[in-house]
Design an enzyme around this catalytic site. Structure first.
Site, PDB file in Angstrom:
ATOM      1  N   HIS A 270      23.390  36.653 -48.757  1.00  0.00           N
ATOM      2  CA  HIS A 270      23.196  37.257 -47.825  1.00  0.00           C
ATOM      3  C   HIS A 270      22.635  37.108 -46.577  1.00  0.00           C
ATOM      4  O   HIS A 270      21.574  36.246 -46.766  1.00  0.00           O
ATOM      5  CB  HIS A 270      23.106  38.498 -47.697  1.00  0.00           C
ATOM      6  CG  HIS A 270      21.959  39.202 -48.483  1.00  0.00           C
ATOM      7  ND1 HIS A 270      20.384  39.658 -48.589  1.00  0.00           N
ATOM      8  CD2 HIS A 270      21.681  39.245 -49.919  1.00  0.00           C
ATOM      9  CE1 HIS A 270      19.456  39.694 -49.001  1.00  0.00           C
ATOM     10  NE2 HIS A 270      20.908  40.054 -50.147  1.00  0.00           N
TER      11      HIS A 270
ATOM     12  N   ASP B 255      20.793  38.647 -44.640  1.00  0.00           N
ATOM     13  CA  ASP B 255      19.467  39.229 -43.642  1.00  0.00           C
ATOM     14  C   ASP B 255      18.149  39.799 -44.418  1.00  0.00           C
ATOM     15  O   ASP B 255      18.801  38.907 -45.926  1.00  0.00           O
ATOM     16  CB  ASP B 255      19.608  40.949 -43.394  1.00  0.00           C
ATOM     17  CG  ASP B 255      19.989  41.482 -45.336  1.00  0.00           C
ATOM     18  OD1 ASP B 255      20.728  41.163 -45.445  1.00  0.00           O
ATOM     19  OD2 ASP B 255      20.641  42.414 -44.896  1.00  0.00           O
TER      20      ASP B 255
ATOM     21  N   GLU C  10      23.394  43.261 -45.707  1.00  0.00           N
ATOM     22  CA  GLU C  10      23.319  43.320 -47.795  1.00  0.00           C
ATOM     23  C   GLU C  10      21.832  44.795 -48.073  1.00  0.00           C
ATOM     24  O   GLU C  10      21.985  45.394 -48.412  1.00  0.00           O
ATOM     25  CB  GLU C  10      22.821  42.277 -48.932  1.00  0.00           C
ATOM     26  CG  GLU C  10      23.319  42.474 -49.878  1.00  0.00           C
ATOM     27  CD  GLU C  10      21.868  42.746 -50.859  1.00  0.00           C
ATOM     28  OE1 GLU C  10      22.091  43.454 -51.830  1.00  0.00           O
ATOM     29  OE2 GLU C  10      21.004  43.013 -50.362  1.00  0.00           O
ATOM     30  N   GLU C  11      20.557  44.227 -47.099  1.00  0.00           N
ATOM     31  CA  GLU C  11      19.850  44.905 -47.854  1.00  0.00           C
ATOM     32  C   GLU C  11      19.567  46.697 -47.043  1.00  0.00           C
ATOM     33  O   GLU C  11      19.126  47.144 -48.152  1.00  0.00           O
ATOM     34  CB  GLU C  11      18.292  43.973 -46.871  1.00  0.00           C
ATOM     35  CG  GLU C  11      17.842  43.207 -47.322  1.00  0.00           C
ATOM     36  CD  GLU C  11      17.502  42.711 -49.210  1.00  0.00           C
ATOM     37  OE1 GLU C  11      17.849  43.502 -50.301  1.00  0.00           O
ATOM     38  OE2 GLU C  11      17.176  42.084 -49.434  1.00  0.00           O
TER      39      GLU C  11
ATOM     40  N   HIS D 287      11.213  41.705 -51.569  1.00  0.00           N
ATOM     41  CA  HIS D 287      11.080  42.853 -50.493  1.00  0.00           C
ATOM     42  C   HIS D 287       9.181  43.357 -49.841  1.00  0.00           C
ATOM     43  O   HIS D 287       9.590  43.787 -49.908  1.00  0.00           O
ATOM     44  CB  HIS D 287      11.808  43.854 -51.180  1.00  0.00           C
ATOM     45  CG  HIS D 287      12.838  43.776 -51.052  1.00  0.00           C
ATOM     46  ND1 HIS D 287      13.804  44.758 -51.726  1.00  0.00           N
ATOM     47  CD2 HIS D 287      13.685  43.118 -51.348  1.00  0.00           C
ATOM     48  CE1 HIS D 287      15.055  45.035 -51.940  1.00  0.00           C
ATOM     49  NE2 HIS D 287      14.974  43.177 -51.561  1.00  0.00           N
TER      50      HIS D 287
END
Length: 406
Positions: A82, A84, A176-177, A381
């Protein structure tokens, strides 16, 4: 094996802010993801020799194909990552490259320290090249390490046509996040027998079990009265929110659970006496336990409304994704192949449940079994995120091994 462009490619990708936006209704949710796909990844895919490279505005996926070099290898295999990054500052990402010999790592001039005292996983990386943040942003190894690894593997294969491999499809997707990236995934367009998300963490991760997931949004309607004359009249919506929360099992929260234990997670709470709102995620592995968790939340709300003699607790409860084990265990071919390749490379497979979800969770239920491979990121993150170059190289090795298996 070392790969000349892997680090350069990764550093280029992470410096581009592709943070997704949960409040947007567009697909992708941010223009930066579209720009990343069309101005960076698409030209690169075409330059290294991928065919039929195309961007799908309907779902935000960039897809390309590396044709097979052998009729013997029958499978068509996909690799997905992904574009993002998570909900943390991603503006002006300035990676640090550290030849790690142990001890603390100063994260730029931010005042933050990446220390093995706080993150014992650092002790696994003595003698390796680490890419860290400068303490002011996340890194974006989740999942730009995966993109860089897939792209590097495809470039290697395209430049070595003597290597026998199956037909390969590559997909880079958005959002995705925030849990919606695969909602519009086009299975017919991707057209593979099985796929892998390259979106895992440390070396050796191979995952085909995820949470089943639901979202719970509650609105509490109060009745505001002057506190001096409130007896038997005021209904405090904030107190109702607290009452609801207090009836959930207090030991079933993220900070008190691990392994196969599920949880309720309160991640947002706001309001006034007149109205309050709380938002939860509900997670569990087994279907029966997942259903019980959702039912308990509904029962608490129903009982509160009955006691209040009016509907002051309004419930919005919705499923988000399901444990992909239910699909993948029907045919363990993708797991068996990846496991065999890792063992041949002297990588110990770590087959454990994901205490989260991947795009593969949804894609598996759409018809393409899609387990998850390690990509190398740690402490994802946030500002303490890092990745090992050596782990990224091994991820490329695994991809190359998988596509050469029958």
């Amino acid at each position: 094996m070392s790969y000349e462009k892997l680090l350069e490619r990764f550093l280029t990708y992470v410096k581009i802010n592709t943070r997704s936006n949960p409040n947007s209704t567009q697909t992708p949710t941010t223009q930066s993801q579209v720009d990343f796909a069309l101005t960076v990844l698409k030209p690169e895919m075409e330059a290294i020799g991928l065919k039929d490279v195309h961007y799908l505005p309907s779902n935000g996926y960039l897809v390309g194909t590396l044709p097979a070099t052998s009729d013997r290898l029958r499978h068509k295999i996909g690799f997905i990552s992904h574009m993002d990054t998570a909900d943390f500052n991603a503006e002006n990402i300035t990676p640090q490259i550290v030849d790690y010999k142990g001890g603390d790592i100063e994260l730029g001039d931010s005042g933050y320290i990446l220390s093995p005292k706080d993150f014992p996983n650092l002790n696994n990386y003595h003698g390796q090249t680490l890419i860290t943040t400068d303490g002011k942003t996340l890194l974006g190894a989740d999942d730009k390490s995966g993109i860089a690894e897939i792209m590097t593997a495809m470039e290697y294969l395209a430049s070595h046509p003597e290597i026998e491999h199956c037909e390969i499809r590559v997909g880079f997707g958005p959002d995705e996040e925030i849990g919606i990236g695969a909602d519009k995934f086009d299975v017919k367009d991707f057209d593979v027998d099985f796929a892998y998300t390259v979106d895992g963490g440390p070396l050796g991760e191979l995952q085909y079990e995820t949470f089943s997931a639901a979202g719970l949004e509650l609105t509490f309607e109060g009745r505001n009265v002057h506190p001096g004359t409130a007896k038997n009249q005021m209904i405090n919506a904030l107190q109702l929110a607290m009452d609801f929360h207090s009836q959930l099992p207090e030991n079933e929260r993220p900070e008190q659970t691990d392994d196969y234990q599920g949880f309720y997670h309160l991640y947002d709470l706001s309001g006034t006496v007149d109205q309050a709102k709380s938002s939860y995620i509900i997670r569990d592995f087994e279907e029966v336990d997942f259903l019980k968790r959702k039912q308990l939340a509904q029962d608490i709300a129903d009982n509160m409304n009955e006691a209040l003699q009016s509907e002051r607790v309004k419930v919005k409860l919705y499923d988000q994704y399901y444990n992909m084990k239910k699909v993948i265990e029907k045919d363990m071919t993708p797991i068996n192949i990846a496991k065999e390749v890792m063992e041949e490379l002297d990588i110990k497979p770590i087959i454990e449940p994901i205490r989260g979800g991947t795009d593969g969770s949804k894609i598996s239920f759409m018809g393409i079994p899609t387990p998850n491979l390690f990509a190398g990121g740690e402490n994802m993150h946030g500002r303490f995120e890092f990745v090992s170059l050596q782990t990224m190289e091994k991820a490329v090795d695994v991809i190359l091994g998988i596509v050469a298996k029958d």
